[in-house]
Design a protein around this motif. Sequence first.
Motif, PDB file in Angstrom:
ATOM      1  N   GLY A 128       0.806  -1.214   0.000  1.00 24.08           N
ATOM      2  CA  GLY A 128       0.000   0.000   0.000  1.00 24.08           C
ATOM      3  C   GLY A 128       0.839   1.264   0.000  1.00 24.08           C
ATOM      4  N   LEU A 129       2.042   1.206   0.585  1.00 23.31           N
ATOM      5  CA  LEU A 129       2.931   2.362   0.584  1.00 23.31           C
ATOM      6  C   LEU A 129       3.654   2.524  -0.747  1.00 23.31           C
ATOM      7  CD1 LEU A 129       4.546   2.024   4.137  1.00 23.31           C
ATOM      8  CD2 LEU A 129       3.087   3.891   3.363  1.00 23.31           C
ATOM      9  N   ILE A 130       4.057   1.400  -1.352  1.00 20.96           N
ATOM     10  CA  ILE A 130       4.930   1.452  -2.525  1.00 20.96           C
ATOM     11  C   ILE A 130       4.164   1.629  -3.829  1.00 20.96           C
ATOM     12  CG2 ILE A 130       6.564   0.112  -3.907  1.00 20.96           C
ATOM     13  CD1 ILE A 130       7.629  -1.079  -1.340  1.00 20.96           C
ATOM     14  N   VAL A 131       3.079   0.875  -4.013  1.00 22.16           N
ATOM     15  CA  VAL A 131       2.384   0.849  -5.309  1.00 22.16           C
ATOM     16  C   VAL A 131       1.968   2.236  -5.796  1.00 22.16           C
ATOM     17  CG1 VAL A 131       0.274   0.074  -6.461  1.00 22.16           C
ATOM     18  CG2 VAL A 131       1.655  -1.550  -5.152  1.00 22.16           C
ATOM     19  N   PRO A 132       1.428   3.129  -4.944  1.00 26.07           N
ATOM     20  CA  PRO A 132       1.048   4.459  -5.468  1.00 26.07           C
ATOM     21  C   PRO A 132       2.208   5.229  -6.081  1.00 26.07           C
ATOM     22  CG  PRO A 132       0.015   4.078  -3.336  1.00 26.07           C
ATOM     23  CD  PRO A 132       0.995   2.969  -3.540  1.00 26.07           C
ATOM     24  N   PHE A 133       3.437   4.897  -5.666  1.00 23.31           N
ATOM     25  CA  PHE A 133       4.595   5.616  -6.186  1.00 23.31           C
ATOM     26  C   PHE A 133       5.054   5.063  -7.533  1.00 23.31           C
ATOM     27  CE2 PHE A 133       4.466   6.872  -1.842  1.00 23.31           C
ATOM     28  CZ  PHE A 133       4.934   8.178  -1.847  1.00 23.31           C
ATOM     29  N   TRP A 134       4.339   4.094  -8.080  1.00 22.13           N
ATOM     30  CA  TRP A 134       4.593   3.683  -9.450  1.00 22.13           C
ATOM     31  C   TRP A 134       4.098   4.754 -10.427  1.00 22.13           C
ATOM     32  CZ3 TRP A 134       2.795  -2.166  -9.504  1.00 22.13           C
ATOM     33  CH2 TRP A 134       3.639  -2.907  -8.679  1.00 22.13           C
ATOM     34  N   VAL A 135       3.237   5.635  -9.941  1.00 21.26           N
ATOM     35  CA  VAL A 135       2.724   6.730 -10.775  1.00 21.26           C
ATOM     36  C   VAL A 135       3.739   7.866 -10.757  1.00 21.26           C
ATOM     37  CG1 VAL A 135       0.823   8.358 -11.111  1.00 21.26           C
ATOM     38  CG2 VAL A 135       0.368   6.062 -10.220  1.00 21.26           C
ATOM     39  N   ASN A 136       3.933   8.495 -11.904  1.00 26.69           N
ATOM     40  CA  ASN A 136       4.875   9.599 -12.040  1.00 26.69           C
ATOM     41  C   ASN A 136       4.556  10.725 -11.060  1.00 26.69           C
ATOM     42  OD1 ASN A 136       5.549  12.384 -13.498  1.00 26.69           O
ATOM     43  ND2 ASN A 136       7.026  10.848 -14.155  1.00 26.69           N
ATOM     44  N   ALA A 141       0.988  14.967  -8.674  1.00 26.09           N
ATOM     45  CA  ALA A 141       0.734  16.372  -8.325  1.00 26.09           C
ATOM     46  C   ALA A 141      -0.569  16.851  -8.959  1.00 26.09           C
ATOM     47  CB  ALA A 141       1.906  17.242  -8.773  1.00 26.09           C
ATOM     48  N   PHE A 142      -0.786  16.501 -10.225  1.00 23.67           N
ATOM     49  CA  PHE A 142      -2.033  16.895 -10.874  1.00 23.67           C
ATOM     50  C   PHE A 142      -3.227  16.186 -10.224  1.00 23.67           C
ATOM     51  CE2 PHE A 142       0.548  18.432 -14.497  1.00 23.67           C
ATOM     52  CZ  PHE A 142      -0.063  19.658 -14.670  1.00 23.67           C
ATOM     53  N   ALA A 143      -3.012  14.940  -9.776  1.00 23.82           N
ATOM     54  CA  ALA A 143      -4.088  14.233  -9.081  1.00 23.82           C
ATOM     55  C   ALA A 143      -4.474  14.965  -7.796  1.00 23.82           C
ATOM     56  CB  ALA A 143      -3.660  12.806  -8.775  1.00 23.82           C
ATOM     57  N   PHE A 144      -3.481  15.482  -7.063  1.00 23.89           N
ATOM     58  CA  PHE A 144      -3.775  16.248  -5.855  1.00 23.89           C
ATOM     59  C   PHE A 144      -4.482  17.557  -6.206  1.00 23.89           C
ATOM     60  CE2 PHE A 144      -1.172  13.368  -3.483  1.00 23.89           C
ATOM     61  CZ  PHE A 144      -1.576  13.539  -2.166  1.00 23.89           C
ATOM     62  N   THR A 182       3.976  16.455   1.308  1.00 25.51           N
ATOM     63  CA  THR A 182       4.041  15.473   2.395  1.00 25.51           C
ATOM     64  C   THR A 182       3.938  14.060   1.848  1.00 25.51           C
ATOM     65  OG1 THR A 182       3.067  17.036   3.960  1.00 25.51           O
ATOM     66  CG2 THR A 182       2.921  14.703   4.516  1.00 25.51           C
ATOM     67  N   TYR A 183       3.036  13.860   0.901  1.00 23.55           N
ATOM     68  CA  TYR A 183       2.851  12.528   0.332  1.00 23.55           C
ATOM     69  C   TYR A 183       4.001  12.144  -0.599  1.00 23.55           C
ATOM     70  CZ  TYR A 183       0.703   8.623  -2.119  1.00 23.55           C
ATOM     71  OH  TYR A 183       0.452   7.388  -2.658  1.00 23.55           O
ATOM     72  N   ALA A 184       4.574  13.117  -1.295  1.00 22.58           N
ATOM     73  CA  ALA A 184       5.589  12.828  -2.308  1.00 22.58           C
ATOM     74  C   ALA A 184       6.813  12.151  -1.716  1.00 22.58           C
ATOM     75  CB  ALA A 184       5.989  14.114  -3.025  1.00 22.58           C
ATOM     76  N   TYR A 185       7.174  12.496  -0.476  1.00 24.91           N
ATOM     77  CA  TYR A 185       8.422  11.991   0.100  1.00 24.91           C
ATOM     78  C   TYR A 185       8.190  11.118   1.330  1.00 24.91           C
ATOM     79  CZ  TYR A 185       9.935  15.813  -2.872  1.00 24.91           C
ATOM     80  OH  TYR A 185      10.112  16.655  -3.945  1.00 24.91           O
ATOM     81  N   ILE A 186       6.989  10.576   1.442  1.00 28.80           N
ATOM     82  CA  ILE A 186       6.658   9.827   2.655  1.00 28.80           C
ATOM     83  C   ILE A 186       7.485   8.545   2.780  1.00 28.80           C
ATOM     84  CG2 ILE A 186       4.754   8.479   1.647  1.00 28.80           C
ATOM     85  CD1 ILE A 186       3.214   9.027   4.259  1.00 28.80           C
ATOM     86  N   LEU A 187       7.808   7.916   1.651  1.00 28.42           N
ATOM     87  CA  LEU A 187       8.601   6.684   1.718  1.00 28.42           C
ATOM     88  C   LEU A 187      10.006   6.956   2.228  1.00 28.42           C
ATOM     89  CD1 LEU A 187       7.692   4.698  -1.529  1.00 28.42           C
ATOM     90  CD2 LEU A 187       6.850   4.374   0.789  1.00 28.42           C
ATOM     91  N   LEU A 188      10.537   8.133   1.926  1.00 22.16           N
ATOM     92  CA  LEU A 188      11.886   8.480   2.373  1.00 22.16           C
ATOM     93  C   LEU A 188      11.939   8.711   3.872  1.00 22.16           C
ATOM     94  CD1 LEU A 188      12.905  10.922  -0.500  1.00 22.16           C
ATOM     95  CD2 LEU A 188      13.456   8.505  -0.261  1.00 22.16           C
ATOM     96  N   MET A 189      10.782   8.816   4.501  1.00 19.45           N
ATOM     97  CA  MET A 189      10.737   8.944   5.953  1.00 19.45           C
ATOM     98  C   MET A 189      10.377   7.618   6.614  1.00 19.45           C
ATOM     99  SD  MET A 189      11.143  11.132   8.454  1.00 19.45           S
ATOM    100  CE  MET A 189      10.870  12.774   7.802  1.00 19.45           C
TER     101      MET A 189
END
Length: 308
Positions: A128-136, A141-144, A182-189
């Motif tokens: 659930g954490l990783i799969v959304p980051f398959w999107v560019n 950003a446009f989705a947000f 916040t969402y863009a770099y959440i995996l890095l935290m």
Amino acid sequence: MIQALRTAFDNLAGRHGLGVALFVGAAVFLWVLVLIVLPQLSMLDFSFRHNLPPPEIGGPNDVYTLDNYRYFLIGPDAGLNSLDIGVLLRTILAALFVTLIDIALCYPIAFILAHSARGVAVRLMVIGLIVPFWVNEILRAFAFRVLFGTTGLINGVGMGLGLWEAPIDFIRADVALYAGLTYAYILLMVFPIYNAVEALDRNQIEAARDMGASWWRVHWRVVLPVAKPGIASGATMVFMLTAGALAAPQILGGPSNLWFTQLIYQWFNEAGDWPRGAAYATILLVVCLSFVLMTMRLFRVSIGAIGR
């Protein structure tokens, strides 16, 4: 530093052989030299140059100058350049705010992954954490922007539940920008904190609870000291990347919120003044590095601890 590198090289050679150690060492050296050191030195050299037309580059007028840095402080009117300085301060504060939000969100997630979830639950959480980051990143950003738009899902649900009557402009209020960053770099935290907390022996937590420690005290006295290097590592990456973000501020930022990277982009691309853009980029780099080093010193976290 040299002794640490030598020790790491000896350990790598002892485990995998001298050939592998030499290959990894050469690859890392070239990576750092070609992709980090040389571009930074070139940018630093540009920042001390005049903005000359191509025929004059290398001529008698092509000399070193401090005008680009002086412009950042004084501006075109010989007064304090409050606009650019204010943009830099707002960018640093916004990056700090996003970093703190990520810490607050990711610490419990990392702790649950390391010590509470088991089996399928862990795998589902990681997916659930990783799969959304398959999107560019730009598409996210446009989705947000769509999500937080005046006709988006957030406003639709809010008005449907009667929480507010008219659409709220989350874009102008920069809510969408902070949420997107916040969402863009959440995996890095999440993963640095997870790697640090995973090393904690659960018996220490159980012992503290058996001795009557409250839940917050267990985390404050037992978990956080172990998680501190992971938090520092994640915070460093999130802060630096947030302060240097460009796509998200351009797509999600309100009309009154100018990011410092947008100023750099304007000098490089719109004004065509590469020396001044290089000076502004150098200022951002120095300020961010100084802030990170000051924070590490404040929390007494060394670079070696972050590397582990």
